[in-house]
Design a protein around this motif. Structure first.
Motif, PDB file in Angstrom:
ATOM      1  N   MET A   1       0.847  -1.179   0.000  1.00 47.57           N
ATOM      2  CA  MET A   1       0.000   0.000   0.000  1.00 47.57           C
ATOM      3  C   MET A   1       0.890   1.240   0.000  1.00 47.57           C
ATOM      4  O   MET A   1       1.879   1.296   0.712  1.00 47.57           O
ATOM      5  CB  MET A   1      -0.897  -0.007   1.234  1.00 47.57           C
ATOM      6  N   LYS A   2       0.474   2.228  -0.806  1.00 48.41           N
ATOM      7  CA  LYS A   2       1.268   3.451  -0.923  1.00 48.41           C
ATOM      8  C   LYS A   2       0.373   4.677  -0.739  1.00 48.41           C
ATOM      9  O   LYS A   2      -0.659   4.812  -1.385  1.00 48.41           O
ATOM     10  CB  LYS A   2       1.955   3.495  -2.279  1.00 48.41           C
ATOM     11  N   ILE A   3       0.819   5.573   0.160  1.00 43.19           N
ATOM     12  CA  ILE A   3       0.061   6.787   0.510  1.00 43.19           C
ATOM     13  C   ILE A   3       0.819   8.019   0.018  1.00 43.19           C
ATOM     14  O   ILE A   3       2.040   8.094   0.142  1.00 43.19           O
ATOM     15  CB  ILE A   3      -0.100   6.897   2.043  1.00 43.19           C
ATOM     16  N   ALA A   4       0.069   8.993  -0.493  1.00 42.90           N
ATOM     17  CA  ALA A   4       0.626  10.315  -0.804  1.00 42.90           C
ATOM     18  C   ALA A   4       0.062  11.299   0.215  1.00 42.90           C
ATOM     19  O   ALA A   4      -1.153  11.494   0.295  1.00 42.90           O
ATOM     20  CB  ALA A   4       0.243  10.754  -2.211  1.00 42.90           C
ATOM     21  N   TYR A   5       0.940  11.878   1.022  1.00 39.24           N
ATOM     22  CA  TYR A   5       0.557  12.969   1.911  1.00 39.24           C
ATOM     23  C   TYR A   5       0.760  14.255   1.124  1.00 39.24           C
ATOM     24  O   TYR A   5       1.862  14.525   0.642  1.00 39.24           O
ATOM     25  CB  TYR A   5       1.431  12.997   3.164  1.00 39.24           C
ATOM     26  N   ILE A   6      -0.278  15.053   0.996  1.00 42.11           N
ATOM     27  CA  ILE A   6      -0.224  16.296   0.245  1.00 42.11           C
ATOM     28  C   ILE A   6       0.035  17.447   1.213  1.00 42.11           C
ATOM     29  O   ILE A   6      -0.738  17.646   2.153  1.00 42.11           O
ATOM     30  CB  ILE A   6      -1.562  16.545  -0.501  1.00 42.11           C
ATOM     31  N   ILE A   7       1.134  18.168   0.996  1.00 44.14           N
ATOM     32  CA  ILE A   7       1.394  19.327   1.845  1.00 44.14           C
ATOM     33  C   ILE A   7       1.481  20.580   0.985  1.00 44.14           C
ATOM     34  O   ILE A   7       1.629  20.498  -0.234  1.00 44.14           O
ATOM     35  CB  ILE A   7       2.637  19.150   2.743  1.00 44.14           C
ATOM     36  N   PHE A   8       1.394  21.733   1.627  1.00 39.93           N
ATOM     37  CA  PHE A   8       1.320  23.011   0.914  1.00 39.93           C
ATOM     38  C   PHE A   8       1.637  24.142   1.874  1.00 39.93           C
ATOM     39  O   PHE A   8       1.621  23.957   3.097  1.00 39.93           O
ATOM     40  CB  PHE A   8      -0.093  23.200   0.330  1.00 39.93           C
ATOM     41  N   ASP A   9       1.914  25.317   1.309  1.00 38.82           N
ATOM     42  CA  ASP A   9       2.130  26.500   2.134  1.00 38.82           C
ATOM     43  C   ASP A   9       0.844  26.848   2.879  1.00 38.82           C
ATOM     44  O   ASP A   9      -0.239  26.815   2.292  1.00 38.82           O
ATOM     45  CB  ASP A   9       2.517  27.700   1.252  1.00 38.82           C
ATOM     46  N   GLY A  10       0.982  27.146   4.151  1.00 33.90           N
ATOM     47  CA  GLY A  10      -0.187  27.493   4.960  1.00 33.90           C
ATOM     48  C   GLY A  10      -0.865  26.282   5.559  1.00 33.90           C
ATOM     49  O   GLY A  10      -1.991  26.360   6.027  1.00 33.90           O
ATOM     50  N   ILE A  11      -0.167  25.158   5.601  1.00 30.00           N
ATOM     51  CA  ILE A  11      -0.699  23.922   6.184  1.00 30.00           C
ATOM     52  C   ILE A  11      -0.767  24.054   7.707  1.00 30.00           C
ATOM     53  O   ILE A  11      -0.033  24.849   8.309  1.00 30.00           O
ATOM     54  CB  ILE A  11       0.202  22.726   5.790  1.00 30.00           C
ATOM     55  N   THR A  12      -1.630  23.291   8.339  1.00 31.96           N
ATOM     56  CA  THR A  12      -1.613  23.120   9.791  1.00 31.96           C
ATOM     57  C   THR A  12      -0.942  21.782  10.037  1.00 31.96           C
ATOM     58  O   THR A  12      -1.490  20.733   9.682  1.00 31.96           O
ATOM     59  CB  THR A  12      -3.043  23.129  10.372  1.00 31.96           C
ATOM     60  N   TRP A  13       0.258  21.816  10.601  1.00 31.95           N
ATOM     61  CA  TRP A  13       1.046  20.590  10.712  1.00 31.95           C
ATOM     62  C   TRP A  13       0.377  19.514  11.554  1.00 31.95           C
ATOM     63  O   TRP A  13       0.562  18.313  11.285  1.00 31.95           O
ATOM     64  CB  TRP A  13       2.451  20.896  11.234  1.00 31.95           C
ATOM     65  N   LEU A  14      -0.415  19.881  12.551  1.00 32.04           N
ATOM     66  CA  LEU A  14      -1.088  18.848  13.340  1.00 32.04           C
ATOM     67  C   LEU A  14      -2.053  18.031  12.474  1.00 32.04           C
ATOM     68  O   LEU A  14      -2.213  16.829  12.688  1.00 32.04           O
ATOM     69  CB  LEU A  14      -1.825  19.454  14.544  1.00 32.04           C
ATOM     70  N   ASP A  15      -2.668  18.650  11.479  1.00 34.24           N
ATOM     71  CA  ASP A  15      -3.532  17.902  10.564  1.00 34.24           C
ATOM     72  C   ASP A  15      -2.749  16.778   9.887  1.00 34.24           C
ATOM     73  O   ASP A  15      -3.272  15.691   9.657  1.00 34.24           O
ATOM     74  CB  ASP A  15      -4.097  18.818   9.468  1.00 34.24           C
ATOM     75  N   PHE A  16      -1.496  17.066   9.545  1.00 34.23           N
ATOM     76  CA  PHE A  16      -0.626  16.081   8.900  1.00 34.23           C
ATOM     77  C   PHE A  16      -0.070  15.078   9.916  1.00 34.23           C
ATOM     78  O   PHE A  16      -0.220  13.870   9.766  1.00 34.23           O
ATOM     79  CB  PHE A  16       0.502  16.809   8.161  1.00 34.23           C
ATOM     80  N   ILE A  17       0.555  15.568  10.972  1.00 33.79           N
ATOM     81  CA  ILE A  17       1.222  14.693  11.947  1.00 33.79           C
ATOM     82  C   ILE A  17       0.219  13.803  12.678  1.00 33.79           C
ATOM     83  O   ILE A  17       0.497  12.642  12.966  1.00 33.79           O
ATOM     84  CB  ILE A  17       2.050  15.521  12.955  1.00 33.79           C
ATOM     85  N   GLY A  18      -0.968  14.347  12.960  1.00 30.41           N
ATOM     86  CA  GLY A  18      -1.981  13.573  13.687  1.00 30.41           C
ATOM     87  C   GLY A  18      -2.424  12.321  12.952  1.00 30.41           C
ATOM     88  O   GLY A  18      -2.738  11.307  13.580  1.00 30.41           O
ATOM     89  N   VAL A  19      -2.443  12.336  11.651  1.00 25.52           N
ATOM     90  CA  VAL A  19      -2.804  11.146  10.879  1.00 25.52           C
ATOM     91  C   VAL A  19      -1.551  10.333  10.536  1.00 25.52           C
ATOM     92  O   VAL A  19      -1.580   9.105  10.507  1.00 25.52           O
ATOM     93  CB  VAL A  19      -3.627  11.520   9.612  1.00 25.52           C
ATOM     94  N   TYR A  20      -0.451  11.015  10.303  1.00 26.58           N
ATOM     95  CA  TYR A  20       0.805  10.356   9.936  1.00 26.58           C
ATOM     96  C   TYR A  20       1.293   9.423  11.056  1.00 26.58           C
ATOM     97  O   TYR A  20       1.725   8.302  10.785  1.00 26.58           O
ATOM     98  CB  TYR A  20       1.867  11.421   9.627  1.00 26.58           C
ATOM     99  N   ASP A  21       1.253   9.862  12.294  1.00 27.59           N
ATOM    100  CA  ASP A  21       1.804   9.066  13.392  1.00 27.59           C
ATOM    101  C   ASP A  21       1.133   7.692  13.511  1.00 27.59           C
ATOM    102  O   ASP A  21       1.826   6.676  13.465  1.00 27.59           O
ATOM    103  CB  ASP A  21       1.739   9.834  14.711  1.00 27.59           C
ATOM    104  N   PRO A  22      -0.183   7.607  13.650  1.00 30.83           N
ATOM    105  CA  PRO A  22      -0.770   6.269  13.772  1.00 30.83           C
ATOM    106  C   PRO A  22      -0.577   5.422  12.513  1.00 30.83           C
ATOM    107  O   PRO A  22      -0.330   4.209  12.605  1.00 30.83           O
ATOM    108  CB  PRO A  22      -2.247   6.515  14.067  1.00 30.83           C
ATOM    109  N   LEU A  23      -0.645   6.034  11.330  1.00 29.34           N
ATOM    110  CA  LEU A  23      -0.469   5.253  10.108  1.00 29.34           C
ATOM    111  C   LEU A  23       0.955   4.724   9.970  1.00 29.34           C
ATOM    112  O   LEU A  23       1.159   3.592   9.517  1.00 29.34           O
ATOM    113  CB  LEU A  23      -0.866   6.067   8.876  1.00 29.34           C
TER     114      LEU A  23
END
Length: 185
Positions: free
Chosen positions: A1-23
């Motif tokens: 399985m392969k995931i693409a995390y999409i990031i961009f300027d003005g991101i809220t990092w907790l939105d990313f890290i909060g899902v990234y950590d458990p996955l």
């Protein structure tokens, strides 16, 4: 399985890290040993509103080769939903089996046309904005409708991460990961 995390300027990092950590624990705990992910962006530099920058390993890559894309939120989504080039890049994920958003990331999924005729959720301050992109705006914390999963405000990122652990690896995986995170939510 392969995931693409999409990031961009003005991101809220907790939105990313909060899902990234458990996955990421699905791989480290051997529930999905072949799990892979890329940090993908449309631009080389991607910072939150306070200047914290995360290095990407894919820029403007075709997103069609992934099994899932995960789109966090942040103030940057307010502009990006109208950025034709960015949205066209996001649309390269059209055939991806699972499109996931956290917080205002659903505005980007909506702008790409992925929420049409669906029920979705978003940060509570953006319900009206989301209404133009989907059939029904839900106030539920996590909404799954077909190939999309949307999660509410920033604190829902951990919840959707654990939801995906259960969906992709089963209840035992989600329970162990929750316990190792000492998460009581």
């Amino acid at each position: 399985m392969k995931i693409a995390y999409i990031i961009f300027d003005g991101i809220t990092w907790l939105d990313f890290i909060g899902v990234y950590d458990p996955l990421s624990r699905l791989k480290s705990l051997n529930y999905i040993p072949d799990l892979e992910w890329d940090i993908c962006a449309f631009t080389e530099s991607n910072k939150d509103n306070f200047g914290l920058e995360v290095k990407v390993n894919k820029i403007k890559n075709n997103l069609g080769a992934y099994d899932a894309i995960i789109v966090p939120g942040g103030f940057g989504t307010r502009k990006l939903q109208f950025d034709t080039d960015f949205i066209n890049w996001l649309k390269t994920s059209e055939n991806v089996k699972c499109k996931i958003s956290i917080c205002t990331g659903s505005l980007l999924l909506g702008a790409a046309g992925y929420l049409k005729d669906k029920t979705a959720t978003v940060n509570f301050m953006e319900y009206e904005t989301l209404a133009s992109y989907c059939k029904t705006v839900s106030k539920e914390r996590i909404v799954e409708d077909g190939d999309t999963i949307t999660a509410g405000a920033v604190s829902a990122s951990l919840d959707v991460g654990l939801y995906l652990c259960k969906k992709w690896a089963g209840d035992d995986a989600a329970k162990e990961i929750r316990k190792k995170m000492d998460y009581h939510g």
